[in-house]
Design a protein around this motif. Sequence first.
Motif, mmCIF file in Angstrom:
data_model
loop_
_atom_site.group_PDB
_atom_site.id
_atom_site.type_symbol
_atom_site.label_atom_id
_atom_site.label_comp_id
_atom_site.label_asym_id
_atom_site.label_seq_id
_atom_site.Cartn_x
_atom_site.Cartn_y
_atom_site.Cartn_z
ATOM 1 N N ASN A 210 -7.502 -13.816 -2.009
ATOM 2 C CA ASN A 210 -7.678 -14.688 -3.165
ATOM 3 C C ASN A 210 -9.156 -14.968 -3.393
ATOM 4 O O ASN A 210 -9.916 -15.142 -2.432
ATOM 5 C CB ASN A 210 -6.929 -16.013 -2.961
ATOM 6 C CG ASN A 210 -5.463 -15.906 -3.321
ATOM 7 O OD1 ASN A 210 -5.120 -15.354 -4.364
ATOM 8 N ND2 ASN A 210 -4.584 -16.416 -2.465
ATOM 9 N N VAL A 211 -9.558 -15.011 -4.642
ATOM 10 C CA VAL A 211 -10.950 -15.293 -5.005
ATOM 11 C C VAL A 211 -11.013 -16.709 -5.564
ATOM 12 O O VAL A 211 -10.509 -16.986 -6.648
ATOM 13 C CB VAL A 211 -11.485 -14.289 -6.044
ATOM 14 C CG1 VAL A 211 -12.934 -14.615 -6.402
ATOM 15 C CG2 VAL A 211 -11.372 -12.858 -5.508
ATOM 16 N N TRP B 58 -12.364 3.057 -3.059
ATOM 17 C CA TRP B 58 -11.942 1.729 -2.595
ATOM 18 C C TRP B 58 -11.898 0.801 -3.783
ATOM 19 O O TRP B 58 -12.705 0.907 -4.709
ATOM 20 C CB TRP B 58 -12.916 1.163 -1.556
ATOM 21 C CG TRP B 58 -12.598 -0.270 -1.199
ATOM 22 C CD1 TRP B 58 -11.661 -0.720 -0.319
ATOM 23 C CD2 TRP B 58 -13.209 -1.436 -1.763
ATOM 24 N NE1 TRP B 58 -11.634 -2.097 -0.294
ATOM 25 C CE2 TRP B 58 -12.584 -2.563 -1.160
ATOM 26 C CE3 TRP B 58 -14.213 -1.654 -2.702
ATOM 27 C CZ2 TRP B 58 -12.936 -3.875 -1.483
ATOM 28 C CZ3 TRP B 58 -14.567 -2.956 -3.040
ATOM 29 C CH2 TRP B 58 -13.937 -4.047 -2.424
ATOM 30 N N GLU B 59 -10.930 -0.116 -3.771
ATOM 31 C CA GLU B 59 -10.806 -1.100 -4.828
ATOM 32 C C GLU B 59 -10.418 -2.431 -4.208
ATOM 33 O O GLU B 59 -9.603 -2.487 -3.286
ATOM 34 C CB GLU B 59 -9.750 -0.658 -5.835
ATOM 35 C CG GLU B 59 -9.672 -1.520 -7.065
ATOM 36 C CD GLU B 59 -8.769 -0.909 -8.128
ATOM 37 O OE1 GLU B 59 -8.596 -1.555 -9.184
ATOM 38 O OE2 GLU B 59 -8.244 0.202 -7.916
ATOM 39 N N TYR B 60 -11.005 -3.515 -4.691
ATOM 40 C CA TYR B 60 -10.717 -4.827 -4.128
ATOM 41 C C TYR B 60 -9.226 -5.124 -4.267
ATOM 42 O O TYR B 60 -8.653 -4.990 -5.353
ATOM 43 C CB TYR B 60 -11.532 -5.912 -4.825
ATOM 44 C CG TYR B 60 -11.437 -7.261 -4.152
ATOM 45 C CD1 TYR B 60 -12.252 -7.570 -3.066
ATOM 46 C CD2 TYR B 60 -10.510 -8.205 -4.578
ATOM 47 C CE1 TYR B 60 -12.155 -8.802 -2.428
ATOM 48 C CE2 TYR B 60 -10.411 -9.440 -3.952
ATOM 49 C CZ TYR B 60 -11.229 -9.736 -2.878
ATOM 50 O OH TYR B 60 -11.123 -10.951 -2.248
ATOM 51 N N PRO B 61 -8.574 -5.529 -3.173
ATOM 52 C CA PRO B 61 -7.111 -5.729 -3.188
ATOM 53 C C PRO B 61 -6.709 -7.100 -3.730
ATOM 54 O O PRO B 61 -6.238 -7.970 -2.985
ATOM 55 C CB PRO B 61 -6.749 -5.584 -1.710
ATOM 56 C CG PRO B 61 -7.948 -6.090 -0.979
ATOM 57 C CD PRO B 61 -9.137 -5.671 -1.816
ATOM 58 N N TYR B 62 -6.874 -7.273 -5.040
ATOM 59 C CA TYR B 62 -6.489 -8.557 -5.626
ATOM 60 C C TYR B 62 -5.011 -8.826 -5.363
ATOM 61 O O TYR B 62 -4.172 -7.939 -5.528
ATOM 62 C CB TYR B 62 -6.750 -8.564 -7.134
ATOM 63 C CG TYR B 62 -8.203 -8.509 -7.505
ATOM 64 C CD1 TYR B 62 -9.000 -9.650 -7.428
ATOM 65 C CD2 TYR B 62 -8.792 -7.326 -7.932
ATOM 66 C CE1 TYR B 62 -10.350 -9.602 -7.770
ATOM 67 C CE2 TYR B 62 -10.134 -7.265 -8.279
ATOM 68 C CZ TYR B 62 -10.901 -8.401 -8.191
ATOM 69 O OH TYR B 62 -12.233 -8.343 -8.530
ATOM 70 N N PRO B 63 -4.663 -10.035 -4.954
ATOM 71 C CA PRO B 63 -3.257 -10.353 -4.678
ATOM 72 C C PRO B 63 -2.443 -10.467 -5.963
ATOM 73 O O PRO B 63 -2.996 -10.626 -7.058
ATOM 74 C CB PRO B 63 -3.336 -11.702 -3.956
ATOM 75 C CG PRO B 63 -4.621 -12.311 -4.420
ATOM 76 C CD PRO B 63 -5.564 -11.166 -4.643
ATOM 77 N N GLU B 64 -1.134 -10.381 -5.806
ATOM 78 C CA GLU B 64 -0.245 -10.568 -6.945
ATOM 79 C C GLU B 64 -0.376 -11.986 -7.474
ATOM 80 O O GLU B 64 -0.663 -12.928 -6.728
ATOM 81 C CB GLU B 64 1.209 -10.300 -6.531
ATOM 82 C CG GLU B 64 1.495 -8.870 -6.107
ATOM 83 C CD GLU B 64 1.414 -7.892 -7.263
ATOM 84 O OE1 GLU B 64 1.687 -8.318 -8.410
ATOM 85 O OE2 GLU B 64 1.074 -6.714 -7.030
ATOM 86 N N GLU B 65 -0.153 -12.145 -8.764
ATOM 87 C CA GLU B 65 -0.212 -13.470 -9.364
ATOM 88 C C GLU B 65 0.778 -14.403 -8.675
ATOM 89 O O GLU B 65 1.934 -14.039 -8.453
ATOM 90 C CB GLU B 65 0.089 -13.385 -10.858
ATOM 91 C CG GLU B 65 -0.084 -14.699 -11.594
ATOM 92 C CD GLU B 65 0.105 -14.560 -13.094
ATOM 93 O OE1 GLU B 65 0.094 -15.593 -13.783
ATOM 94 O OE2 GLU B 65 0.256 -13.410 -13.561
ATOM 95 N N GLY B 66 0.311 -15.557 -8.304
ATOM 96 C CA GLY B 66 1.159 -16.520 -7.617
ATOM 97 C C GLY B 66 1.085 -16.458 -6.114
ATOM 98 O O GLY B 66 1.607 -17.344 -5.432
#
Length: 447
Positions: A360-361, A345-353
């Motif tokens: 979002n963090v 598992w990996e944290y699903p960081y959103p695309e930039e923008g």
Amino acid sequence: MKSKPGIDRRGFITKTALGTIGAAGFLTSCSGTGSKKAEVQLPKLLNQAPDGKVIKAGLIGCGGRGTGAAINFLDAGPNLQIVALGDVFQDKIDNCRAKLKEERNVEIADEKCFIGFDAYEKVIDSGVDMVLLCTPPHFRPAHVEAAVNARKHIFMEKPIAVDPVGARSVLASAKKAEAAGLSMVSGTIRRVQKDYMETQRRVVNGQIGEITGASIIRNGGALWYRSRQPQWTDMEYMLRNWVNFCWLSGDHITEQFIHEIDVMNWHVDKIPVRAVGWGGRQRRVTGDQYDFFSIEYEYDNGMRTHCAARQINGCTNKKVEQINGTKGYADAAGKLYDLQGNVIWEYPYPEEGDTASEWNVTNPFVQEHINLVTSIRTGKPFSDAIAQVNSTLITIMGRISAYTGKDVTWEELMNSDLYLGPKTYAFGPVPGIPEEFPLAGVPNTAS
């Protein structure tokens, strides 16, 4: 020997890890009547505190971190004001005022700027609703106590003390604040950072099995320092160079490495019964602190964790927050692995923008103030103070072991009368605190 009143030896982190966030509505869990516990869930974190009546805050400690905390507070929501400043140095006040004006168009009245060792009392009495405590950590216990006695909500930068006496003082103040319905938020930012929170949620829900240990490392370059100037007294030199003196900062194991050790404590959910520490100094050019630490913590079930930190230029820099389990291991910053090292598992960081993503963090330095302001405006008092007391004490436990070359038990720590620093404050000589670093195996004033 009878232990002094303090934190219960077993399970004292349990009440403050997931539970503290749940107390403010940021994290909830519940247990059914059967043997299976309900899975811990994370709610949506607010990216701004709700509107409400004006909250006036006073900043105590106007250096870089204090000025940053003031800006973070202003960014946490509407109708938030910084109205008073306190510091022992005029130039710190001046720089802070200029920064607040430049970056947030905030002006602080001359009559609301206080200079001196008693400036904290004047800020607390200046008509504020809450205080931001950002002085060198030695002063935190006294400032917390005064703010609680004045019924003020509190943001307190980490760590909350540099010695056992100070930590127990903050513990007593935290209990008094809870009884008074006051909110207290501390600067251990990872517990309000969504990627860390989601990783911890998955670990506590069993995705890497039972916790068996941890490997925690923070290696980086040397911190800043100030060379002594001819016009400075001992006190001014130490205060302006505070990150290099143990009585003011607690050494870097307590002042900086507390972030990573706090993450470990959050996951492990137990207190160590013993610390076995090593450390030393090769490069620092001022102060009385070490360049590196290596601490093994032992627990009552036989588990061991290892924590190491180094601040030396020209070396490999590395941060590791690995939590080991029976089914795999976690990188506390956002990944889970199986026992073969495969990412599961990996944290699903959103695309930039992508500002609309639920993943979002929010800047954790702002999020902690969002949480604090939300607790005040919703009338739901929140405190993570005990968790920070716990983590501070565990770093002190490791530091004392490294300084002395001796094992240190939790019981010894809780019974310790160790107090660092002078009992009174004035610009002039500071007797009894030589600029000499501790030698393991030799009695010293910092242990």
